[in-house]
Design a protein around this motif. Structure first.
Motif, PDB file in Angstrom:
ATOM      1  N   ILE A  44       0.849  -1.196   0.000  1.00 15.30           N
ATOM      2  CA  ILE A  44       0.000   0.000   0.000  1.00 15.30           C
ATOM      3  C   ILE A  44       0.886   1.248   0.000  1.00 15.30           C
ATOM      4  N   ILE A  45       1.902   1.243   0.828  1.00 15.42           N
ATOM      5  CA  ILE A  45       2.838   2.370   0.897  1.00 15.42           C
ATOM      6  C   ILE A  45       3.545   2.555  -0.446  1.00 15.42           C
ATOM      7  N   ASP A  46       4.059   1.474  -1.010  1.00 13.14           N
ATOM      8  CA  ASP A  46       4.792   1.565  -2.279  1.00 13.14           C
ATOM      9  C   ASP A  46       3.910   2.075  -3.413  1.00 13.14           C
ATOM     10  N   ALA A  47       2.685   1.563  -3.499  1.00 15.02           N
ATOM     11  CA  ALA A  47       1.775   1.993  -4.566  1.00 15.02           C
ATOM     12  C   ALA A  47       1.382   3.460  -4.390  1.00 15.02           C
ATOM     13  N   THR A  48       1.147   3.856  -3.154  1.00 10.79           N
ATOM     14  CA  THR A  48       0.823   5.263  -2.878  1.00 10.79           C
ATOM     15  C   THR A  48       1.988   6.154  -3.266  1.00 10.79           C
ATOM     16  N   HIS A  49       3.180   5.753  -2.905  1.00 15.03           N
ATOM     17  CA  HIS A  49       4.392   6.519  -3.216  1.00 15.03           C
ATOM     18  C   HIS A  49       4.540   6.719  -4.719  1.00 15.03           C
ATOM     19  N   GLN A  50       4.398   5.654  -5.479  1.00 15.30           N
ATOM     20  CA  GLN A  50       4.522   5.750  -6.942  1.00 15.30           C
ATOM     21  C   GLN A  50       3.509   6.729  -7.524  1.00 15.30           C
ATOM     22  N   GLN A  51       2.268   6.620  -7.086  1.00 13.15           N
ATOM     23  CA  GLN A  51       1.220   7.493  -7.629  1.00 13.15           C
ATOM     24  C   GLN A  51       1.431   8.952  -7.246  1.00 13.15           C
ATOM     25  N   VAL A  52       1.780   9.187  -6.004  1.00 12.83           N
ATOM     26  CA  VAL A  52       1.977  10.558  -5.541  1.00 12.83           C
ATOM     27  C   VAL A  52       3.117  11.222  -6.308  1.00 12.83           C
ATOM     28  N   ASP A  72       5.179  17.389  -8.410  1.00 12.87           N
ATOM     29  CA  ASP A  72       6.616  17.624  -8.556  1.00 12.87           C
ATOM     30  C   ASP A  72       7.165  18.092  -7.211  1.00 12.87           C
ATOM     31  N   PHE A  73       7.627  17.146  -6.435  1.00 11.95           N
ATOM     32  CA  PHE A  73       8.152  17.456  -5.106  1.00 11.95           C
ATOM     33  C   PHE A  73       9.586  17.964  -5.146  1.00 11.95           C
ATOM     34  N   SER A  74      10.248  17.816  -6.270  1.00 15.52           N
ATOM     35  CA  SER A  74      11.653  18.221  -6.323  1.00 15.52           C
ATOM     36  C   SER A  74      11.804  19.708  -6.024  1.00 15.52           C
ATOM     37  N   THR A  75      10.873  20.523  -6.491  1.00 17.84           N
ATOM     38  CA  THR A  75      10.970  21.960  -6.219  1.00 17.84           C
ATOM     39  C   THR A  75      10.544  22.289  -4.793  1.00 17.84           C
ATOM     40  N   LEU A 129      11.900  11.618   1.227  1.00 17.73           N
ATOM     41  CA  LEU A 129      11.064  12.388   2.143  1.00 17.73           C
ATOM     42  C   LEU A 129       9.580  12.072   1.951  1.00 17.73           C
ATOM     43  N   VAL A 130       9.147  11.964   0.703  1.00 18.84           N
ATOM     44  CA  VAL A 130       7.752  11.627   0.423  1.00 18.84           C
ATOM     45  C   VAL A 130       7.447  10.214   0.916  1.00 18.84           C
ATOM     46  N   TYR A 131       8.358   9.293   0.640  1.00 18.36           N
ATOM     47  CA  TYR A 131       8.177   7.910   1.093  1.00 18.36           C
ATOM     48  C   TYR A 131       8.035   7.859   2.615  1.00 18.36           C
ATOM     49  N   ASN A 132       8.922   8.557   3.323  1.00 16.99           N
ATOM     50  CA  ASN A 132       8.867   8.573   4.782  1.00 16.99           C
ATOM     51  C   ASN A 132       7.564   9.180   5.285  1.00 16.99           C
ATOM     52  N   GLY A 133       7.056  10.176   4.584  1.00 12.77           N
ATOM     53  CA  GLY A 133       5.766  10.762   4.947  1.00 12.77           C
ATOM     54  C   GLY A 133       4.634   9.759   4.823  1.00 12.77           C
ATOM     55  N   ILE A 164      -2.167  18.676  -0.877  1.00 15.39           N
ATOM     56  CA  ILE A 164      -1.319  17.558  -1.322  1.00 15.39           C
ATOM     57  C   ILE A 164      -1.364  16.442  -0.283  1.00 15.39           C
ATOM     58  N   VAL A 165      -1.355  16.804   0.995  1.00 15.39           N
ATOM     59  CA  VAL A 165      -1.460  15.790   2.054  1.00 15.39           C
ATOM     60  C   VAL A 165      -2.794  15.059   1.915  1.00 15.39           C
ATOM     61  N   LEU A 166      -3.861  15.796   1.633  1.00 15.22           N
ATOM     62  CA  LEU A 166      -5.172  15.173   1.432  1.00 15.22           C
ATOM     63  C   LEU A 166      -5.125  14.193   0.265  1.00 15.22           C
ATOM     64  N   LYS A 167      -4.549  14.598  -0.842  1.00 13.83           N
ATOM     65  CA  LYS A 167      -4.478  13.715  -2.008  1.00 13.83           C
ATOM     66  C   LYS A 167      -3.689  12.451  -1.682  1.00 13.83           C
ATOM     67  N   GLU A 168      -2.598  12.591  -0.949  1.00 17.13           N
ATOM     68  CA  GLU A 168      -1.808  11.418  -0.554  1.00 17.13           C
ATOM     69  C   GLU A 168      -2.641  10.473   0.304  1.00 17.13           C
ATOM     70  N   ILE A 169      -3.404  11.028   1.250  1.00 13.70           N
ATOM     71  CA  ILE A 169      -4.243  10.187   2.111  1.00 13.70           C
ATOM     72  C   ILE A 169      -5.349   9.529   1.286  1.00 13.70           C
ATOM     73  N   GLU A 170      -5.930  10.241   0.331  1.00  9.92           N
ATOM     74  CA  GLU A 170      -6.966   9.657  -0.528  1.00  9.92           C
ATOM     75  C   GLU A 170      -6.408   8.520  -1.381  1.00  9.92           C
ATOM     76  N   ILE A 171      -5.199   8.686  -1.887  1.00 11.69           N
ATOM     77  CA  ILE A 171      -4.562   7.617  -2.665  1.00 11.69           C
ATOM     78  C   ILE A 171      -4.281   6.419  -1.756  1.00 11.69           C
ATOM     79  N   PHE A 172      -3.776   6.694  -0.563  1.00 15.49           N
ATOM     80  CA  PHE A 172      -3.531   5.630   0.407  1.00 15.49           C
ATOM     81  C   PHE A 172      -4.835   4.867   0.675  1.00 15.49           C
ATOM     82  N   ALA A 173      -5.927   5.598   0.854  1.00 13.10           N
ATOM     83  CA  ALA A 173      -7.240   4.983   1.103  1.00 13.10           C
ATOM     84  C   ALA A 173      -7.674   4.114  -0.071  1.00 13.10           C
ATOM     85  N   ALA A 174      -7.460   4.595  -1.281  1.00 10.58           N
ATOM     86  CA  ALA A 174      -7.835   3.819  -2.471  1.00 10.58           C
ATOM     87  C   ALA A 174      -7.001   2.549  -2.578  1.00 10.58           C
TER      88      ALA A 174
END
Length: 134
Positions: free
Chosen positions: A24-32, A37-40, A49-53, A93-103
């Motif tokens: 679940i974590i890996d799939a969420t990470h890939q999609q997010v 664009d977190f690099s900026t 950092l995103v993975y750890n989040g 963005i945090v909301l979108k990450e949580i929604e992807i995690f939920a999916a």
């Protein structure tokens, strides 16, 4: 049931979550990473950092279910409300990450078979939506 009328998570549901947590974590990470664009925002170590989040999201989710303490989730997301914008990540963005995690959770552990997990995950999404709205 706990104070917020959320169903208790059965030991079997919790064990199933733990068994699927990494995927679940890996799939969420890939999609997010594909969406934002977190690099900026975060610099050269953005992927880690995103993975750890996302790992922290999973830890919060698991912990609040184990202790059936919804206020802990509310407190953690309230902390995140101030923390993430301070490091350049908007609450949306945090909301979108949580929604992807939920999916991803629902793909592997469908709500009809894991109602406790689904109820707690929905609460996490709803709390973050309230944070975004304010």
């Amino acid at each position: 049931m706990n104070a917020l009328s959320l169903p208790d998570v059965s030991p079997q549901e919790l064990a199933s979550f733990k068994a699927h947590r990494r995927e679940i974590i890996d799939a969420t990470h890939q999609q997010v990473l594909q969406i934002f664009d977190f690099s900026t925002m975060l610099g050269e170590n953005y992927e880690e950092l995103v993975y750890n989040g996302i790992v922290n999201t999973a830890k919060i989710f698991e912990t609040v279910m184990q202790v059936s303490f919804a206020n802990l989730m509310d407190q953690q997301l309230d902390w995140a409300k101030d923390y993430f914008p301070n490091i350049g990540i908007p609450s949306e963005i945090v909301l979108k990450e949580i929604e992807i995690f939920a999916a991803e959770l629902d793909k592997r552990l469908p709500a009809r078979e894991y109602p406790g997990l689904a109820a707690w995950m929905d609460m996490m999404v709803q709390i973050q939506k309230k944070i975004v709205e304010h």
